[in-house]
Design a protein around this motif. Structure first.
Motif, PDB file in Angstrom:
ATOM      1  N   LEU A  34      29.892  33.412  42.402  1.00  9.40           N
ATOM      2  CA  LEU A  34      31.106  33.192  41.623  1.00  9.40           C
ATOM      3  C   LEU A  34      31.661  31.794  41.877  1.00  9.40           C
ATOM      4  O   LEU A  34      32.106  31.115  40.953  1.00  9.40           O
ATOM      5  CB  LEU A  34      32.152  34.261  41.964  1.00  9.40           C
ATOM      6  N   LEU A  35      31.618  31.353  43.106  1.00 14.39           N
ATOM      7  CA  LEU A  35      32.088  30.013  43.455  1.00 14.39           C
ATOM      8  C   LEU A  35      31.302  28.947  42.702  1.00 14.39           C
ATOM      9  O   LEU A  35      31.877  27.987  42.178  1.00 14.39           O
ATOM     10  CB  LEU A  35      31.991  29.799  44.972  1.00 14.39           C
ATOM     11  N   ALA A  36      29.994  29.120  42.609  1.00 11.45           N
ATOM     12  CA  ALA A  36      29.163  28.166  41.880  1.00 11.45           C
ATOM     13  C   ALA A  36      29.544  28.138  40.392  1.00 11.45           C
ATOM     14  O   ALA A  36      29.735  27.063  39.807  1.00 11.45           O
ATOM     15  CB  ALA A  36      27.682  28.511  42.044  1.00 11.45           C
ATOM     16  N   ASP A  37      29.684  29.305  39.794  1.00 10.20           N
ATOM     17  CA  ASP A  37      30.056  29.360  38.377  1.00 10.20           C
ATOM     18  C   ASP A  37      31.462  28.821  38.144  1.00 10.20           C
ATOM     19  O   ASP A  37      31.708  28.121  37.161  1.00 10.20           O
ATOM     20  CB  ASP A  37      29.934  30.786  37.841  1.00 10.20           C
ATOM     21  N   ALA A  38      32.376  29.139  39.042  1.00 13.98           N
ATOM     22  CA  ALA A  38      33.748  28.637  38.911  1.00 13.98           C
ATOM     23  C   ALA A  38      33.772  27.113  38.999  1.00 13.98           C
ATOM     24  O   ALA A  38      34.532  26.459  38.271  1.00 13.98           O
ATOM     25  CB  ALA A  38      34.633  29.251  39.996  1.00 13.98           C
ATOM     26  N   THR A  39      32.925  26.544  39.835  1.00 10.82           N
ATOM     27  CA  THR A  39      32.869  25.093  39.984  1.00 10.82           C
ATOM     28  C   THR A  39      32.323  24.431  38.719  1.00 10.82           C
ATOM     29  O   THR A  39      32.856  23.419  38.260  1.00 10.82           O
ATOM     30  CB  THR A  39      32.027  24.713  41.220  1.00 10.82           C
ATOM     31  N   VAL A  40      31.293  25.006  38.143  1.00  6.38           N
ATOM     32  CA  VAL A  40      30.750  24.478  36.885  1.00  6.38           C
ATOM     33  C   VAL A  40      31.800  24.603  35.781  1.00  6.38           C
ATOM     34  O   VAL A  40      32.016  23.652  35.015  1.00  6.38           O
ATOM     35  CB  VAL A  40      29.442  25.204  36.494  1.00  6.38           C
ATOM     36  N   PHE A  41      32.463  25.738  35.712  1.00  2.97           N
ATOM     37  CA  PHE A  41      33.495  25.942  34.697  1.00  2.97           C
ATOM     38  C   PHE A  41      34.634  24.939  34.877  1.00  2.97           C
ATOM     39  O   PHE A  41      35.089  24.323  33.906  1.00  2.97           O
ATOM     40  CB  PHE A  41      34.027  27.374  34.768  1.00  2.97           C
ATOM     41  N   TYR A  42      35.087  24.767  36.091  1.00  2.00           N
ATOM     42  CA  TYR A  42      36.162  23.814  36.395  1.00  2.00           C
ATOM     43  C   TYR A  42      35.812  22.420  35.879  1.00  2.00           C
ATOM     44  O   TYR A  42      36.604  21.775  35.202  1.00  2.00           O
ATOM     45  CB  TYR A  42      36.392  23.779  37.909  1.00  2.00           C
ATOM     46  N   GLN A  43      34.608  21.973  36.182  1.00  2.00           N
ATOM     47  CA  GLN A  43      34.211  20.625  35.770  1.00  2.00           C
ATOM     48  C   GLN A  43      34.056  20.526  34.260  1.00  2.00           C
ATOM     49  O   GLN A  43      34.400  19.504  33.652  1.00  2.00           O
ATOM     50  CB  GLN A  43      32.922  20.189  36.472  1.00  2.00           C
ATOM     51  N   LYS A  44      33.562  21.593  33.636  1.00  2.00           N
ATOM     52  CA  LYS A  44      33.419  21.584  32.182  1.00  2.00           C
ATOM     53  C   LYS A  44      34.787  21.470  31.514  1.00  2.00           C
ATOM     54  O   LYS A  44      34.970  20.698  30.560  1.00  2.00           O
ATOM     55  CB  LYS A  44      32.704  22.853  31.711  1.00  2.00           C
ATOM     56  N   VAL A  45      35.763  22.219  32.008  1.00  2.00           N
ATOM     57  CA  VAL A  45      37.102  22.177  31.425  1.00  2.00           C
ATOM     58  C   VAL A  45      37.749  20.813  31.660  1.00  2.00           C
ATOM     59  O   VAL A  45      38.428  20.288  30.780  1.00  2.00           O
ATOM     60  CB  VAL A  45      37.973  23.337  31.954  1.00  2.00           C
ATOM     61  N   ARG A  46      37.493  20.196  32.808  1.00  2.00           N
ATOM     62  CA  ARG A  46      37.997  18.833  33.044  1.00  2.00           C
ATOM     63  C   ARG A  46      37.369  17.872  32.051  1.00  2.00           C
ATOM     64  O   ARG A  46      38.043  16.998  31.501  1.00  2.00           O
ATOM     65  CB  ARG A  46      37.696  18.381  34.475  1.00  2.00           C
ATOM     66  N   HIS A  47      36.077  18.020  31.834  1.00  3.31           N
ATOM     67  CA  HIS A  47      35.361  17.196  30.858  1.00  3.31           C
ATOM     68  C   HIS A  47      36.010  17.351  29.479  1.00  3.31           C
ATOM     69  O   HIS A  47      36.258  16.361  28.784  1.00  3.31           O
ATOM     70  CB  HIS A  47      33.880  17.613  30.849  1.00  3.31           C
ATOM     71  N   TYR A  48      36.298  18.574  29.082  1.00  8.73           N
ATOM     72  CA  TYR A  48      36.941  18.808  27.791  1.00  8.73           C
ATOM     73  C   TYR A  48      38.350  18.199  27.774  1.00  8.73           C
ATOM     74  O   TYR A  48      38.760  17.615  26.766  1.00  8.73           O
ATOM     75  CB  TYR A  48      37.002  20.299  27.484  1.00  8.73           C
ATOM     76  N   THR A  59      47.869  19.800  22.250  1.00 10.80           N
ATOM     77  CA  THR A  59      47.843  21.211  22.652  1.00 10.80           C
ATOM     78  C   THR A  59      46.695  21.487  23.618  1.00 10.80           C
ATOM     79  O   THR A  59      46.893  22.076  24.686  1.00 10.80           O
ATOM     80  CB  THR A  59      47.703  22.115  21.415  1.00 10.80           C
ATOM     81  N   LEU A  60      45.494  21.059  23.237  1.00 13.26           N
ATOM     82  CA  LEU A  60      44.327  21.378  24.064  1.00 13.26           C
ATOM     83  C   LEU A  60      44.269  20.550  25.337  1.00 13.26           C
ATOM     84  O   LEU A  60      43.822  21.053  26.372  1.00 13.26           O
ATOM     85  CB  LEU A  60      43.046  21.221  23.247  1.00 13.26           C
ATOM     86  N   HIS A  61      44.708  19.330  25.277  1.00 10.21           N
ATOM     87  CA  HIS A  61      44.738  18.501  26.485  1.00 10.21           C
ATOM     88  C   HIS A  61      45.572  19.199  27.569  1.00 10.21           C
ATOM     89  O   HIS A  61      45.141  19.320  28.716  1.00 10.21           O
ATOM     90  CB  HIS A  61      45.309  17.123  26.141  1.00 10.21           C
ATOM     91  N   GLU A  62      46.729  19.710  27.187  1.00  7.22           N
ATOM     92  CA  GLU A  62      47.589  20.418  28.133  1.00  7.22           C
ATOM     93  C   GLU A  62      46.991  21.760  28.553  1.00  7.22           C
ATOM     94  O   GLU A  62      47.058  22.137  29.728  1.00  7.22           O
ATOM     95  CB  GLU A  62      48.976  20.633  27.528  1.00  7.22           C
ATOM     96  N   GLU A  63      46.423  22.490  27.611  1.00  3.86           N
ATOM     97  CA  GLU A  63      45.840  23.790  27.938  1.00  3.86           C
ATOM     98  C   GLU A  63      44.653  23.636  28.876  1.00  3.86           C
ATOM     99  O   GLU A  63      44.514  24.397  29.845  1.00  3.86           O
ATOM    100  CB  GLU A  63      45.405  24.533  26.670  1.00  3.86           C
ATOM    101  N   PHE A  64      43.781  22.670  28.611  1.00  6.38           N
ATOM    102  CA  PHE A  64      42.643  22.447  29.500  1.00  6.38           C
ATOM    103  C   PHE A  64      43.111  22.044  30.895  1.00  6.38           C
ATOM    104  O   PHE A  64      42.534  22.462  31.902  1.00  6.38           O
ATOM    105  CB  PHE A  64      41.689  21.401  28.910  1.00  6.38           C
ATOM    106  N   GLU A  65      44.162  21.242  30.963  1.00 13.28           N
ATOM    107  CA  GLU A  65      44.697  20.862  32.278  1.00 13.28           C
ATOM    108  C   GLU A  65      45.218  22.090  33.027  1.00 13.28           C
ATOM    109  O   GLU A  65      44.983  22.241  34.234  1.00 13.28           O
ATOM    110  CB  GLU A  65      45.797  19.820  32.143  1.00 13.28           C
ATOM    111  N   ALA A  66      45.919  22.962  32.338  1.00 16.03           N
ATOM    112  CA  ALA A  66      46.408  24.184  32.972  1.00 16.03           C
ATOM    113  C   ALA A  66      45.235  25.037  33.477  1.00 16.03           C
ATOM    114  O   ALA A  66      45.290  25.598  34.580  1.00 16.03           O
ATOM    115  CB  ALA A  66      47.270  24.983  31.999  1.00 16.03           C
ATOM    116  N   LEU A  67      44.176  25.119  32.678  1.00 17.57           N
ATOM    117  CA  LEU A  67      43.001  25.894  33.088  1.00 17.57           C
ATOM    118  C   LEU A  67      42.335  25.301  34.324  1.00 17.57           C
ATOM    119  O   LEU A  67      42.051  26.017  35.281  1.00 17.57           O
ATOM    120  CB  LEU A  67      41.983  25.975  31.947  1.00 17.57           C
ATOM    121  N   TYR A  68      42.065  24.001  34.304  1.00 19.43           N
ATOM    122  CA  TYR A  68      41.352  23.462  35.467  1.00 19.43           C
ATOM    123  C   TYR A  68      42.237  23.441  36.704  1.00 19.43           C
ATOM    124  O   TYR A  68      41.739  23.562  37.828  1.00 19.43           O
ATOM    125  CB  TYR A  68      40.658  22.125  35.183  1.00 19.43           C
TER     126      TYR A  68
END
Length: 169
Positions: A34-48, A59-68
């Motif tokens: 889960l840690l590995a997948d969460a790390t990939v997801f975190y970086q993907k959302v930062r990329h977005y 809207t999405l810039h703020e939402e992606f920031e909240a997610l990461y």
């Protein structure tokens, strides 16, 4: 001194077919996955977050920031769960990518596609969290269960919000 009777259960010999350390190791392995997948997801959302453009930028810039930001804290909590079991959290990028089931996104999709990918990844993460929570409950792991339940609740809320955003387009 005589040898112990193999048919007698003692306090040091578990009475189940699966040793308790096996169930705990299974949860620890799942936490590292889960840690590995969460790390990939975190970086993907930062990329977005860095690369979203168009009429939905604000809207999405703020939402992606909240997610990461949320996932930054979740990653730390998952890693601490691994450490609390005496194991080492997956930490090199090479090991993270080797262990992860989520894929990086080397492209820069359109804003709507970014949201679709995030929703899909959140669904995969939630399935992983749910399965791990079941294993943790079966292992009577009182440390991991509440962490995983809280994570699942947040994932479901984020999926709902993003699906609602897509339906408004």
């Amino acid at each position: 001194m005589s040898a112990p009777d193999p048919n007698t259960t003692t306090a040091s010999a578990p009475s189940t077919d699966v040793a308790p350390e096996t169930a705990e190791a299974d949860v620890t392995t799942g936490l590292n996955d889960l840690l590995a997948d969460a790390t990939v997801f975190y970086q993907k959302v930062r990329h977005y977050h860095w690369n979203v453009t168009g009429p939905h930028f604000f809207t999405l810039h703020e939402e992606f920031e909240a997610l990461y930001t949320f996932w930054n804290d979740a990653i730390d909590e998952i890693a601490e769960q691994v450490r609390s079991r005496g194991d080492r959290p997956v930490h090199t990028l090479a090991d993270v990518l080797d262990l992860a089931s989520l894929e990086e996104d080397p492209g820069t999709p359109a804003a709507e596609e970014m949201v679709e990918v995030v929703i899909s990844d959140l669904a995969a993460l939630d399935e992983q969290v749910q399965q791990l929570a079941e294993r943790a409950e079966a292992a009577d792991d009182t440390g991991a269960v509440p962490v995983l339940e809280d994570l699942s609740e947040q994932i479901e809320e984020d999926r709902w919000m993003l699906r609602a955003w897509l339906n408004d387009l």
